[in-house]
Design an enzyme around this catalytic site. Structure first.
Site: not given
Ligand code: PEP
Length: 249
Positions: A10, A12, A95, A97, A167, A173, A213, A235
């Site tokens: 992803n 973002k 998501h 966010e 998640e 993040g 993460s 990330g």
């Molecule tokens: C995400 O954006 O869905 C995500 C899990 O981000 P990260 O891996 O950076 O925590």
């Protein structure tokens, strides 16, 4: 039948179209693994150049959002037909966010999930609890509601092809990965919830990812869990590390 792992990045709100093509060219040889499904979910403006750049590779392209109407006066939104025409196969929906910053509700996510299926796009429907909910002991209640409302009016045959990304919000993040036990426990709970809504066959078929993460060090243990069918990676999907995550074995 064993479920094929699905490892999705992803991106973002990162990567201009030219940066996106450069990143695809860097990652293409690193993620060349046909044993897993590899998906790059990219910003809308990057979709067309990325679809072009992944041609001939094992990478499939996903969007990060989609609107639930077919067309019309919805300034700034992207329709399912636009995504299909551009070559998109998956779409990340709900998501955290989008739920947090753009007010998306479970009912909105449900409309988007139904629309995605109608157009042959596979939804990657996200769910996950806050730290407060985890500490209050209501993680599974909250996630069951997200899943039950998100899948309302979705048929068993559609659900079998869907992807759910678990998640935990506190792990996105933040560099804090859920332990493999925490991740497995919730993914198993989600599968159980799908079995209750549909049946065992649907629960066995649906793919459930962990996200939060994930990195090259944590991926092998996470993806070895019985109910974790891959990951949604933020990330680390923008780095060569993504190649190690895809080749986690
Ligand atoms: C995400 O954006 O869905 C995500 C899990 O981000 P990260 O891996 O950076 O925590």
């Amino acid at each position: 039948m064993a479920r094929k792992k699905i490892i999705a990045g992803n991106w973002k709100m990162n990567m201009t179209p030219s940066e996106a093509v450069e990143l695809v060219n860097t990652l293409k040889p690193l993620v060349a693994n046909d044993e897993v499904d590899v998906v790059f979910c990219v910003p809308a403006i990057d979709i067309i150049p990325v679809v072009e750049a992944v041609k001939g590779s094992n990478i499939q392209v996903g969007a990060e959002n989609m609107y639930f109407e077919e067309k019309g006066a919805y300034t700034g939104e992207i329709s399912p037909n636009m995504l299909v025409d551009a070559g998109v196969k998956y779409v990340v929906l709900g998501h955290s966010e989008r739920r947090e910053y753009f007010g998306e509700t479970n009912a909105d996510v449900n409309k988007k999930v139904l629309k995605a299926f109608e157009h042959g796009i596979t939804p990657i429907m996200c769910c996950g609890e806050t730290l407060e909910q985890r500490e209050q002991g209501v993680t599974m209640d909250f996630i069951r509601q997200q899943v039950k409302v998100g899948f309302q009016n979705v048929t068993a045959d559609q659900a079998k092809t869907a992807v759910i990304a678990y998640e935990p919000i506190w792990a996105i993040g933040t560099g804090k990965t859920a332990t493999t036990e925490q991740a497995q426990e919730v993914c198993q709970g989600i599968r159980q919830c799908i079995a209750e809504i549909y049946d065992e066959a649907t629960a066995e078929a649906i793919r459930i990812q962990y996200g939060g993460s994930v990195n090259a060090a944590t991926a092998p243990d996470l993806f070895a869990q019985a109910d974790i069918d891959g990951g949604l990676v933020g990330g680390a999907a923008l780095k060569p590390d993504f190649g190690k995550i895809v080749n986690y074995k």
